[in-house]
Design a protein around this motif. Structure first.
Motif, PDB file in Angstrom:
ATOM      1  N   UNK A   1      33.939  -9.045  48.232  1.00  0.00           N
ATOM      2  CA  UNK A   1      35.020  -9.025  47.251  1.00  0.00           C
ATOM      3  C   UNK A   1      35.213 -10.413  46.650  1.00  0.00           C
ATOM      4  N   UNK A   2      35.182 -11.430  47.497  1.00  0.00           N
ATOM      5  CA  UNK A   2      35.365 -12.794  47.009  1.00  0.00           C
ATOM      6  C   UNK A   2      34.213 -13.185  46.088  1.00  0.00           C
ATOM      7  N   UNK A   3      32.994 -12.715  46.435  1.00  0.00           N
ATOM      8  CA  UNK A   3      31.831 -13.017  45.591  1.00  0.00           C
ATOM      9  C   UNK A   3      31.884 -12.284  44.264  1.00  0.00           C
ATOM     10  N   UNK A   4      32.766 -11.267  44.169  1.00  0.00           N
ATOM     11  CA  UNK A   4      32.948 -10.568  42.893  1.00  0.00           C
ATOM     12  C   UNK A   4      34.049 -11.226  42.076  1.00  0.00           C
ATOM     13  N   UNK A   5      34.595 -12.306  42.568  1.00  0.00           N
ATOM     14  CA  UNK A   5      35.611 -13.014  41.803  1.00  0.00           C
ATOM     15  C   UNK A   5      37.027 -12.618  42.139  1.00  0.00           C
ATOM     16  N   UNK A   6      37.209 -11.896  43.254  1.00  0.00           N
ATOM     17  CA  UNK A   6      38.551 -11.500  43.660  1.00  0.00           C
ATOM     18  C   UNK A   6      39.180 -12.644  44.452  1.00  0.00           C
ATOM     19  N   UNK A   7      40.376 -13.051  44.044  1.00  0.00           N
ATOM     20  CA  UNK A   7      41.091 -14.032  44.846  1.00  0.00           C
ATOM     21  C   UNK A   7      41.818 -13.290  45.946  1.00  0.00           C
ATOM     22  N   UNK A   8      41.294 -13.410  47.166  1.00  0.00           N
ATOM     23  CA  UNK A   8      41.837 -12.623  48.266  1.00  0.00           C
ATOM     24  C   UNK A   8      43.287 -12.991  48.520  1.00  0.00           C
ATOM     25  N   UNK A   9      43.579 -14.294  48.465  1.00  0.00           N
ATOM     26  CA  UNK A   9      44.949 -14.732  48.739  1.00  0.00           C
ATOM     27  C   UNK A   9      45.915 -14.101  47.753  1.00  0.00           C
ATOM     28  N   UNK A  10      45.540 -14.100  46.468  1.00  0.00           N
ATOM     29  CA  UNK A  10      46.463 -13.585  45.458  1.00  0.00           C
ATOM     30  C   UNK A  10      46.636 -12.067  45.600  1.00  0.00           C
ATOM     31  N   UNK A  11      45.512 -11.362  45.842  1.00  0.00           N
ATOM     32  CA  UNK A  11      45.592  -9.901  45.967  1.00  0.00           C
ATOM     33  C   UNK A  11      46.452  -9.513  47.168  1.00  0.00           C
ATOM     34  N   UNK A  12      46.290 -10.263  48.260  1.00  0.00           N
ATOM     35  CA  UNK A  12      47.066  -9.978  49.459  1.00  0.00           C
ATOM     36  C   UNK A  12      48.551 -10.235  49.207  1.00  0.00           C
ATOM     37  N   UNK A  13      48.811 -11.315  48.499  1.00  0.00           N
ATOM     38  CA  UNK A  13      50.182 -11.660  48.205  1.00  0.00           C
ATOM     39  C   UNK A  13      50.857 -10.591  47.368  1.00  0.00           C
ATOM     40  N   UNK A  14      50.136 -10.063  46.393  1.00  0.00           N
ATOM     41  CA  UNK A  14      50.677  -8.976  45.580  1.00  0.00           C
ATOM     42  C   UNK A  14      50.986  -7.780  46.449  1.00  0.00           C
ATOM     43  N   UNK A  15      50.056  -7.427  47.328  1.00  0.00           N
ATOM     44  CA  UNK A  15      50.251  -6.251  48.181  1.00  0.00           C
ATOM     45  C   UNK A  15      51.495  -6.428  49.042  1.00  0.00           C
ATOM     46  N   UNK A  16      51.649  -7.607  49.628  1.00  0.00           N
ATOM     47  CA  UNK A  16      52.816  -7.841  50.487  1.00  0.00           C
ATOM     48  C   UNK A  16      54.104  -7.787  49.679  1.00  0.00           C
ATOM     49  N   UNK A  17      54.076  -8.381  48.483  1.00  0.00           N
ATOM     50  CA  UNK A  17      55.285  -8.396  47.666  1.00  0.00           C
ATOM     51  C   UNK A  17      55.697  -6.979  47.288  1.00  0.00           C
ATOM     52  N   UNK A  18      54.725  -6.175  46.853  1.00  0.00           N
ATOM     53  CA  UNK A  18      55.048  -4.820  46.405  1.00  0.00           C
ATOM     54  C   UNK A  18      55.497  -3.958  47.583  1.00  0.00           C
ATOM     55  N   UNK A  19      54.759  -4.034  48.689  1.00  0.00           N
ATOM     56  CA  UNK A  19      55.122  -3.225  49.863  1.00  0.00           C
ATOM     57  C   UNK A  19      56.518  -3.604  50.344  1.00  0.00           C
ATOM     58  N   UNK A  20      56.819  -4.902  50.359  1.00  0.00           N
ATOM     59  CA  UNK A  20      58.130  -5.355  50.822  1.00  0.00           C
ATOM     60  C   UNK A  20      59.228  -4.872  49.886  1.00  0.00           C
TER      61      UNK A  20
END
Lengths: 349, 236
Positions: free
Chosen positions: A222-241
């Protein structure tokens, strides 16, 4: 993730004579039924069939669906093991309670229905914002942790929240927060639950959702595809919360009384049990898990207290037992990661 | 023009030094093979270039710009695509979703459509398998998907880690033909391979790594004739 052979998503569904059920149809049906149901229970019509207790059960189911579906985002789609969901719920519940009692009581001067709806919308919005903020911070803290470490951090966060509230005298401390107006009813919960499912369903089918699943499947690729793991995770946590906060806000204004203890890790475990019972990475699973678990617990309560009233608490021993049995016999939960057809994306959409 | 320049690159895993300061340059439009035995540091070199590993020393320049402090995910938008060892496709996503995910960085709709067309022209088999789950593809198809996914990121430099791994000789030939075709369209390729024979056949230049040090470099045709390479990697 799953050990089950999966149905090929492309096989066109077998043509049946029945009209195809769509997501909006289910939503419309539930919304159309909710208001008359609430009104006739309030008016005491047909007391044998439309019992307030049944409506209370449906309300609980609705709130639990919001909780479980939002946790599914983290544990199912993102593939992390977050253990602090009740903490987000607590933030939402206390924020909504504070807004409803200390900040907005002036709105009670408005005409009754409009005033209540106004207070509800503002307090729930505040609850979502507050817990989203906390979720964002948790996302930042868990930046590079995965697996066990993330589980421990989120568990620690849950304990911090509960203990902090216990020591804040302003919100009642360990005695709890009393005197919250009952601004919620089944209609409000139904609207919120449908909204949650609709938002999550669209998110999961968007590129956001694909990014989350890709992190679960192979974080390096995923990271090699240009996904910023930190940012995607942060979004998931924010939305779930945010959605956990919504459930908390509804909860506070439905129960009218909240204590810190009701949001400790036991509540988190309960949410997890429902999630795993239904199946990971499936919104249908979340709904089914909640309905099955809630009804089972209520049945057990009635059944056990029919023998002896003090036995009723023994059902709390049965819920962890269910978790153990699921893990031993059917790790994918009731539904695996399949979706009911009406929740699936439209082909080509 | 020099696309990538690696200077005195050193990487270590804990106390173990994997690379003791290697140099490497890649000109635009070239295929460069990086050869070496197991554990020589080939994959480590690729991972260091795509910033998946921290550097201990040295520097990496992409288009004369140091990428030492650039995080891995932003390199993709800069044009470096990495096809990891073992392919790293997403098994529970469909072929279509695998490709769509790779286009994550591509916001231009027209160029996105062009990327899809390029991938399908190169690997018609992927077009047939769009709705199938990635994990159900054969090894060769998975490799095609991995290469196709890198193409979708619209990269200018493709780092390939052992594309022949676990494939039948016939499929290896097919994959290598595809690489040559991609190169003919202007893609620069850094190829890490165990299969030195095939790698030197399609490459313009080659490097040989041994225990974390560069021991040989030169045009591919010369390397293929070099007695040391012949003995160590080609068999005689």
């Amino acid at each position: 993730m799953s050990t089950q052979p999966q149905p090929e998503p492309t096989t066109p569904p077998p043509e049946s004579g029945l009209p195809k059920v769509r997501f909006w149809m289910v939503c419309a049906l539930i919304l159309a039924l909710a208001l008359p149901l609430q009104l006739s229970v309030d008016a005491g019509l047909f007391p044998d069939v439309l019992n307030p207790y049944y409506l209370h059960l449906l309300t609980i189911i609705g709130m639990n669906i919001i909780l479980v579906a939002s946790l599914n985002l983290l544990n199912g789609y993102l593939g992390e093991f977050a253990l602090g969901h009740a903490g987000f719920m607590a933030v939402g519940a206390y924020t909504a309670a504070l807004l409803a009692t200390k900040v907005l009581p002036g709105a009670a001067a408005l005409p009754p229905v409009i005033g209540t709806i106004g207070i509800l919308v503002v307090s729930l919005g505040g609850a979502m914002l507050a817990s989203a903020g906390v979720g964002y911070l948790i996302g930042l803290v868990t930046f590079k942790t995965v697996g066990d470490y993330l589980a421990i951090i989120t568990l620690g966060f849950n304990m911090i929240i509960v203990n902090a509230i216990q020591n804040i005298e302003f919100v009642g401390g360990p005695r709890g927060f009393t005197g919250i107006p009952k601004n919620t009813n089944f209609v409000a919960v139904a609207v919120c639950a449908l909204l949650t499912i609709a938002v999550l369903r669209n998110l999961i089918q968007s590129s956001f959702g694909r990014v989350w699943v890709s992190i679960r499947e192979n974080a390096i690729a995923a990271e090699l595809m240009g996904v910023s793991i930190a940012r995607a995770k942060n979004w998931a946590f924010t939305i779930a919360a945010a959605f956990a906060g919504l459930a908390g806000g509804l909860w506070a204004q439905n129960q009218q009384f909240i204590t810190p203890r009701s949001f400790d890790y036991i509540k988190t475990t309960e949410i997890l049990v429902m999630l795993y019972l239904g199946g990971m990475a499936s919104l249908s699973g979340s709904i089914l898990g909640v309905v099955a678990y809630t009804l089972l617990m209520e049945l057990l309560r009635n059944l056990l207290s029919a023998f002896a009233p003090q036995l009723a608490e023994w059902r709390m021993l049965i819920s962890p037992l269910i978790l153990i049995i699921i893990m031993l016999t059917r790790q994918t939960g009731l539904l695996g990661n399949r979706e009911w057809r009406w929740l699936r994306p439209r082909p080509g959409a | 023009m020099t696309l990538l320049r690696v200077e005195n690159l050193a990487v270590s895993y804990g106390a173990i030094k994997a690379l003791h300061g290697i140099d490497l340059t890649i000109e635009e439009g070239e295929i460069v093979s990086l050869l070496g035995a197991n554990g020589a540091g080939k994959s480590t070199t690729l991972r260091a270039i795509s910033r998946m590993l921290p550097l201990q020393g040295g520097d990496i320049f992409y288009r004369d710009q140091s990428i030492k402090h650039i995080p891995a995910h932003t390199l993709v938008a800069m044009g470096i695509g990495h096809v990891p060892e073992g392919r790293g496709i997403f098994p529970n996503l469909t072929v279509q979703e695998n490709l769509a995910l790779a286009a994550w960085t591509q916001k231009n709709k027209q160029r996105l459509a062009a990327s899809y067309e390029k991938v399908f022209a190169l690997f018609p088999r992927l077009a047939e398998r769009l709705p199938q789950l990635g994990g159900t593809l054969s090894g060769g198809e998975q490799q095609m998907l991995a290469v196709g996914r890198a193409l979708m990121t619209d990269c200018k430099l493709m780092l390939l880690d052992e594309p022949s791994m676990g494939l039948s000789p016939l499929l290896v030939k097919e994959v290598f033909r595809a690489l040559q075709a991609i190169n003919a369209q202007g893609m620069t390729i850094l190829l890490v391979e165990q299969n030195a024979h095939m790698a030197l056949k399609i490459a313009h230049r080659g490097y040989v790594l041994e225990n974390g040090r560069m021991v040989l470099e030169g045009p591919a045709a010369e390397l293929a004739k070099d007695p040391r390479v012949k003995e160590a990697y080609l068999g005689t």
